[in-house]
Design an enzyme around this catalytic site. Sequence first.
Site, mmCIF file in Angstrom:
data_model
loop_
_atom_site.group_PDB
_atom_site.id
_atom_site.type_symbol
_atom_site.label_atom_id
_atom_site.label_comp_id
_atom_site.label_asym_id
_atom_site.label_seq_id
_atom_site.Cartn_x
_atom_site.Cartn_y
_atom_site.Cartn_z
ATOM 1 N N SER A 119 0.826 -1.207 0.000
ATOM 2 C CA SER A 119 0.000 0.000 0.000
ATOM 3 C C SER A 119 0.858 1.253 0.000
ATOM 4 C CB SER A 119 -0.855 0.053 1.270
ATOM 5 O OG SER A 119 -1.678 -1.054 1.350
ATOM 6 N N HIS A 140 -2.256 -3.325 -6.701
ATOM 7 C CA HIS A 140 -2.821 -2.930 -5.411
ATOM 8 C C HIS A 140 -4.323 -3.232 -5.384
ATOM 9 C CE1 HIS A 140 -3.669 0.388 -2.259
ATOM 10 N NE2 HIS A 140 -3.228 -0.683 -1.655
ATOM 11 N N GLU A 152 -5.320 -1.059 -8.594
ATOM 12 C CA GLU A 152 -4.385 -0.063 -9.109
ATOM 13 C C GLU A 152 -3.177 -0.821 -9.669
ATOM 14 O OE1 GLU A 152 -4.952 3.966 -6.458
ATOM 15 O OE2 GLU A 152 -3.905 2.332 -5.481
ATOM 16 N N ASN A 190 -5.388 6.247 -2.129
ATOM 17 C CA ASN A 190 -5.010 6.667 -0.773
ATOM 18 C C ASN A 190 -4.477 8.099 -0.744
ATOM 19 O OD1 ASN A 190 -5.872 4.336 0.395
ATOM 20 N ND2 ASN A 190 -3.877 3.325 0.311
HETATM 21 N N1 LIG Z 1 -5.418 -4.893 4.770
HETATM 22 C C1 LIG Z 1 -5.699 -3.966 3.855
HETATM 23 O O1 LIG Z 1 -6.727 -3.265 3.923
HETATM 24 C C2 LIG Z 1 -4.779 -3.781 2.663
HETATM 25 C C3 LIG Z 1 -5.281 -3.186 1.489
HETATM 26 C C4 LIG Z 1 -4.447 -3.086 0.363
HETATM 27 C C5 LIG Z 1 -3.130 -3.537 0.446
HETATM 28 N N2 LIG Z 1 -2.651 -4.081 1.606
HETATM 29 C C6 LIG Z 1 -1.271 -4.572 1.606
HETATM 30 O O2 LIG Z 1 -1.286 -5.988 1.462
HETATM 31 C C7 LIG Z 1 -0.181 -6.575 2.147
HETATM 32 C C8 LIG Z 1 -0.695 -7.614 3.118
HETATM 33 O O3 LIG Z 1 -1.555 -7.007 4.058
HETATM 34 P P1 LIG Z 1 -2.588 -7.851 4.937
HETATM 35 O O4 LIG Z 1 -3.549 -6.869 5.505
HETATM 36 O O5 LIG Z 1 -3.070 -9.020 4.153
HETATM 37 O O6 LIG Z 1 -1.608 -8.376 6.099
HETATM 38 P P2 LIG Z 1 -1.830 -9.618 7.089
HETATM 39 O O7 LIG Z 1 -1.063 -9.302 8.312
HETATM 40 O O8 LIG Z 1 -3.289 -9.958 7.202
HETATM 41 O O9 LIG Z 1 -1.141 -10.849 6.324
HETATM 42 C C9 LIG Z 1 0.233 -10.900 6.055
HETATM 43 C C10 LIG Z 1 0.630 -12.356 5.887
HETATM 44 O O10 LIG Z 1 1.993 -12.392 5.425
HETATM 45 C C11 LIG Z 1 2.590 -13.524 6.014
HETATM 46 N N3 LIG Z 1 4.052 -13.456 5.951
HETATM 47 C C12 LIG Z 1 4.893 -12.730 6.740
HETATM 48 N N4 LIG Z 1 6.172 -12.991 6.368
HETATM 49 C C13 LIG Z 1 6.131 -13.871 5.340
HETATM 50 C C14 LIG Z 1 7.123 -14.520 4.539
HETATM 51 N N5 LIG Z 1 8.423 -14.320 4.766
HETATM 52 N N6 LIG Z 1 6.714 -15.376 3.573
HETATM 53 C C15 LIG Z 1 5.395 -15.596 3.352
HETATM 54 N N7 LIG Z 1 4.417 -15.023 4.070
HETATM 55 C C16 LIG Z 1 4.773 -14.165 5.056
HETATM 56 C C17 LIG Z 1 2.043 -13.501 7.448
HETATM 57 O O11 LIG Z 1 2.239 -14.757 8.088
HETATM 58 C C18 LIG Z 1 0.579 -13.162 7.194
HETATM 59 O O12 LIG Z 1 -0.208 -14.324 7.006
HETATM 60 C C19 LIG Z 1 0.574 -5.404 2.785
HETATM 61 O O13 LIG Z 1 1.613 -5.021 1.935
HETATM 62 C C20 LIG Z 1 -0.495 -4.314 2.879
HETATM 63 O O14 LIG Z 1 0.051 -3.020 2.873
HETATM 64 C C21 LIG Z 1 -3.456 -4.232 2.706
#
Ligand SMILES: NC(=O)c1ccc[n+]([C@@H]2O[C@H](COP(=O)([O-])OP(=O)(O)OC[C@H]3O[C@@H](n4cnc5c(N)ncnc54)[C@H](O)[C@@H]3O)[C@@H](O)[C@H]2O)c1
Length: 286
Positions: A119, A140, A152, A190
Site C-alpha cells: 500500500s 494494489h 491499481e 489513498n
Molecule cells: N489490509 C488492507 O486493507 C490492505 C489493502 C491493500 C493492500 N494491503 C497490503 O497488502 C499486504 C498484506 O496485508 P494484509 O492486511 O493481508 O496483512 P496480514 O497481516 O493480514 O497478512 C500478512 C501475511 O503475510 C505472512 N508473511 C509474513 N512474512 C512472510 C514470509 N516471509 N513469507 C510468506 N508469508 C509471510 C504472514 O504470516 C501473514 O499471514 C501489505 O503489503 C499491505 O500493505 C493491505
Amino acid sequence: MAIETVGIVGAGTMGNGIAQAVAVAGLKAVMIDVTDAALERGVATLAHSLERLVSKGKLDAAVRDAALKRIETSTDYARLSSADLVIEAATENAELKTRILKQIEAAARADAIIASNTSSISITALATTLAEPSRFIGMHFFNPVPMMPLVEVIRGLQTRADVADAVRELAQRLDKTPIGVKNAPGFVVNRILVPMINEAFFVLAEGVASAEEIDAGMKLGANHPIGPLALADLIGLDVCLSVMDVFLKDFGDSKYRACPLLREMVSAGQLGRKTGRGVYQYDKVS
Ligand SMILES: NC(=O)c1ccc[n+]([C@@H]2O[C@H](COP(=O)([O-])OP(=O)(O)OC[C@H]3O[C@@H](n4cnc5c(N)ncnc54)[C@H](O)[C@@H]3O)[C@@H](O)[C@H]2O)c1
C-alpha cells in the site's frame, strides 16, 4: 503472456482474498506463507467467504467446489515455479518484502511476472531488489478483495509495458477494473482519500461540526457511502496517521501535516473498530 497460475505470497487478509478471486475466475492459485497455521487460517477465511456467497445465491456451489480445488498451499517457495505471475501480499515491511522478493525471484521462472500488493512502499524502489526489475509491478487490491472492484496497476520506472498490459488483462479476468498508475506515494486512491479523512479530523477538532454531522454531511452532500470519520475507524486511525506521515516525509509538503487530534487519539490507543473505540464507540471489537 498468458497467466494461468498465480502464486500468492502471504495468506493473510489480502493474500487469501486474492487467492479466492483467482480461483473463482478459473485460474490456479499457489498460496505461500511461513507456517501451516497461517495457511490453514487463510483457507478457512476464503472458504467461509465463498460459503457466504453461495448461501446468498451469488455463487454456484459447483463453482465454489471447483475454486477450492484450484487452490494449493505450501510453506515452500519452490512451489512458485509453476506460476506465471507471483503476487507478494505479505506483511507491510520494506526489509521483509525485499527478502521475500529475492526468494520469489530465486523460485519463480525467469519469464514470470512479479508483483507486490504493497500500500505504501515505492514500486520503483522495490524493483531494484530484483536482478530483472523490468518484470516487477505493483498490483494494489482493495479490502475485502472479493467485493472491491478496483485494482491499481502501478508501473515503476523500470516496469516493461507488456508486463503492465498482462497484469491489467489479468485484473479484468478477475472481474476487477484496473486503473493505470505511475509510481507515487499513496498511488491514486489513498493519496486522495487519506488527506480527506485527515481534513475531517481538523474540522472535528475545530468544533465546526460534530462527528455525526461531518459524516452525515459527506454521505448526503457528497454521496459517499460512509462518512470519513466512520471510515477512519474502519481503516484504523494508526494506519491513517502513518500514511499521512509517509506523505509528509516523501512529498516534503506541509499540506500533508497530520491533524494533532488524529495523532492524540492514536497515542491514547483509540484506533477505531479494532480497539472498540476511535471517533465512535463500538460494543464489539472487529
Ligand atoms: N489490509 C488492507 O486493507 C490492505 C489493502 C491493500 C493492500 N494491503 C497490503 O497488502 C499486504 C498484506 O496485508 P494484509 O492486511 O493481508 O496483512 P496480514 O497481516 O493480514 O497478512 C500478512 C501475511 O503475510 C505472512 N508473511 C509474513 N512474512 C512472510 C514470509 N516471509 N513469507 C510468506 N508469508 C509471510 C504472514 O504470516 C501473514 O499471514 C501489505 O503489503 C499491505 O500493505 C493491505
